[in-house]
Design a protein around this motif. Sequence first.
Motif, PDB file in Angstrom:
ATOM      1  N   TYR A  23       4.508 -41.301  26.932  1.00  9.48           N
ATOM      2  CA  TYR A  23       3.202 -41.614  27.530  1.00  9.48           C
ATOM      3  C   TYR A  23       2.452 -42.642  26.697  1.00  9.48           C
ATOM      4  CZ  TYR A  23       0.754 -38.445  24.264  1.00  9.48           C
ATOM      5  OH  TYR A  23       0.238 -37.836  23.149  1.00  9.48           O
ATOM      6  N   CYS A  24       1.575 -43.426  27.381  1.00 16.89           N
ATOM      7  CA  CYS A  24       0.912 -44.599  26.805  1.00 16.89           C
ATOM      8  C   CYS A  24      -0.561 -44.645  27.167  1.00 16.89           C
ATOM      9  CB  CYS A  24       1.535 -45.881  27.367  1.00 16.89           C
ATOM     10  SG  CYS A  24       3.156 -46.264  26.722  1.00 16.89           S
ATOM     11  N   ARG A  25      -1.265 -45.495  26.426  1.00 24.75           N
ATOM     12  CA  ARG A  25      -2.615 -45.891  26.846  1.00 24.75           C
ATOM     13  C   ARG A  25      -2.476 -46.968  27.926  1.00 24.75           C
ATOM     14  NH1 ARG A  25      -6.193 -44.850  22.408  1.00 24.75           N
ATOM     15  NH2 ARG A  25      -5.030 -44.544  20.479  1.00 24.75           N
ATOM     16  N   SER A  53      -3.709 -49.833  27.970  1.00 27.12           N
ATOM     17  CA  SER A  53      -3.595 -51.176  27.394  1.00 27.12           C
ATOM     18  C   SER A  53      -2.231 -51.459  26.775  1.00 27.12           C
ATOM     19  CB  SER A  53      -4.669 -51.371  26.318  1.00 27.12           C
ATOM     20  OG  SER A  53      -4.395 -50.518  25.222  1.00 27.12           O
ATOM     21  N   CYS A  54      -1.333 -50.481  26.761  1.00 29.35           N
ATOM     22  CA  CYS A  54      -0.051 -50.664  26.061  1.00 29.35           C
ATOM     23  C   CYS A  54       0.669 -51.905  26.569  1.00 29.35           C
ATOM     24  CB  CYS A  54       0.842 -49.448  26.227  1.00 29.35           C
ATOM     25  SG  CYS A  54       2.325 -49.582  25.197  1.00 29.35           S
ATOM     26  N   LYS A  55       1.195 -52.686  25.609  1.00 23.69           N
ATOM     27  CA  LYS A  55       1.854 -53.943  25.957  1.00 23.69           C
ATOM     28  C   LYS A  55       3.331 -53.742  26.288  1.00 23.69           C
ATOM     29  CE  LYS A  55      -1.485 -57.063  24.744  1.00 23.69           C
ATOM     30  NZ  LYS A  55      -2.609 -56.124  24.620  1.00 23.69           N
ATOM     31  N   SER A  56       3.780 -52.493  26.333  1.00 23.06           N
ATOM     32  CA  SER A  56       5.199 -52.281  26.647  1.00 23.06           C
ATOM     33  C   SER A  56       5.486 -52.711  28.088  1.00 23.06           C
ATOM     34  CB  SER A  56       5.573 -50.815  26.445  1.00 23.06           C
ATOM     35  OG  SER A  56       4.775 -50.006  27.279  1.00 23.06           O
ATOM     36  N   LYS A  57       6.765 -52.884  28.375  1.00 22.90           N
ATOM     37  CA  LYS A  57       7.192 -53.380  29.693  1.00 22.90           C
ATOM     38  C   LYS A  57       6.608 -52.481  30.797  1.00 22.90           C
ATOM     39  CE  LYS A  57      11.714 -54.227  31.748  1.00 22.90           C
ATOM     40  NZ  LYS A  57      11.996 -52.875  32.260  1.00 22.90           N
ATOM     41  N   PRO A  78       4.406 -39.284  22.594  1.00 27.29           N
ATOM     42  CA  PRO A  78       3.530 -40.456  22.486  1.00 27.29           C
ATOM     43  C   PRO A  78       4.323 -41.723  22.196  1.00 27.29           C
ATOM     44  CG  PRO A  78       3.323 -39.069  20.537  1.00 27.29           C
ATOM     45  CD  PRO A  78       4.203 -38.319  21.495  1.00 27.29           C
ATOM     46  N   CYS A  79       3.896 -42.825  22.781  1.00 22.91           N
ATOM     47  CA  CYS A  79       4.511 -44.125  22.563  1.00 22.91           C
ATOM     48  C   CYS A  79       4.278 -44.554  21.109  1.00 22.91           C
ATOM     49  CB  CYS A  79       3.865 -45.119  23.523  1.00 22.91           C
ATOM     50  SG  CYS A  79       4.199 -46.838  23.179  1.00 22.91           S
ATOM     51  N   LYS A  80       5.317 -45.127  20.483  1.00 21.55           N
ATOM     52  CA  LYS A  80       5.194 -45.563  19.089  1.00 21.55           C
ATOM     53  C   LYS A  80       4.339 -46.829  18.989  1.00 21.55           C
ATOM     54  CE  LYS A  80       8.450 -43.142  16.579  1.00 21.55           C
ATOM     55  NZ  LYS A  80       8.402 -41.950  17.444  1.00 21.55           N
ATOM     56  N   ARG A  81       4.297 -47.547  20.097  1.00 21.83           N
ATOM     57  CA  ARG A  81       3.627 -48.839  20.070  1.00 21.83           C
ATOM     58  C   ARG A  81       2.104 -48.699  20.197  1.00 21.83           C
ATOM     59  NH1 ARG A  81       5.825 -54.089  23.285  1.00 21.83           N
ATOM     60  NH2 ARG A  81       4.245 -55.530  22.506  1.00 21.83           N
ATOM     61  N   CYS A  82       1.640 -47.976  21.218  1.00 25.10           N
ATOM     62  CA  CYS A  82       0.185 -47.908  21.434  1.00 25.10           C
ATOM     63  C   CYS A  82      -0.435 -46.646  20.833  1.00 25.10           C
ATOM     64  CB  CYS A  82      -0.142 -48.023  22.919  1.00 25.10           C
ATOM     65  SG  CYS A  82       0.459 -46.655  23.922  1.00 25.10           S
ATOM     66  N   LYS A  83       0.398 -45.732  20.294  1.00 21.80           N
ATOM     67  CA  LYS A  83      -0.093 -44.538  19.612  1.00 21.80           C
ATOM     68  C   LYS A  83      -1.230 -43.836  20.381  1.00 21.80           C
ATOM     69  CE  LYS A  83       1.194 -45.958  14.938  1.00 21.80           C
ATOM     70  NZ  LYS A  83       1.893 -47.211  15.244  1.00 21.80           N
TER      71      LYS A  83
HETATM   72 ZN   LIG Z   1       2.619 -47.440  24.702  1.00 25.68          ZN
END
Ligand SMILES: [Zn+2]
Length: 199
Positions: A42-44, A46-50, A73-78
Amino acid sequence: MPHTKSPIPPVLPTQEQWDAIIQNDSAYDGTFFYAVKTTGIYCRPSCKSKPPLQQHVEIFPSPDRAAAAQFRPCKRCKPEGRQLPDEEWVLQLTELIQQRYAEPLPLQELADRIHGSPYHIQRTFSRIMGTTPAEYTQQIRIQQASRLLTTTKLPITEVAAAVGLTNASHFSTLFRKLTGKTPTEYRNLSLEKEALLDE
Ligand SMILES: [Zn+2]
């Protein structure tokens, strides 16, 4: 037979939420979280993932609820990060007011922009700043008006309009209330001071 809980049907994104996800719109961060069934993450917004496929997306109101549904939780957007502390939130609000004091700024508008309820904003802002958002906005307007009065030759009505107060008599009353002088007195005093310095 073992008892199985009936699964809660997933909440699908509204068109607005879906647009926010596709556009990585950070204005929606904190208002909802989206999980992707195929990745289990799961992400926020605003997450820039694909961008995921829309039919794989589920919406959650909080990180806790997404985690409870077994999403990670996504590692990118935390997305599991804590909510902004109140001080940080109020700071954002003061910055917003400093940028937009020239526009009408009703509480509801501020609330929409930083995604809080008007009630919560009013309370938290007042507790931390010792003044309401409306009073703070007026202070900023009068500060800016003072600057315009002493650094420009704009007529009073234009000074008023430039700081978001289109009713000039309301502006003068407020100016006097906060500075103890009328706009004209304030301007004349500053001109006198300058004249003294020039001598
Ligand atoms: Zn994310």
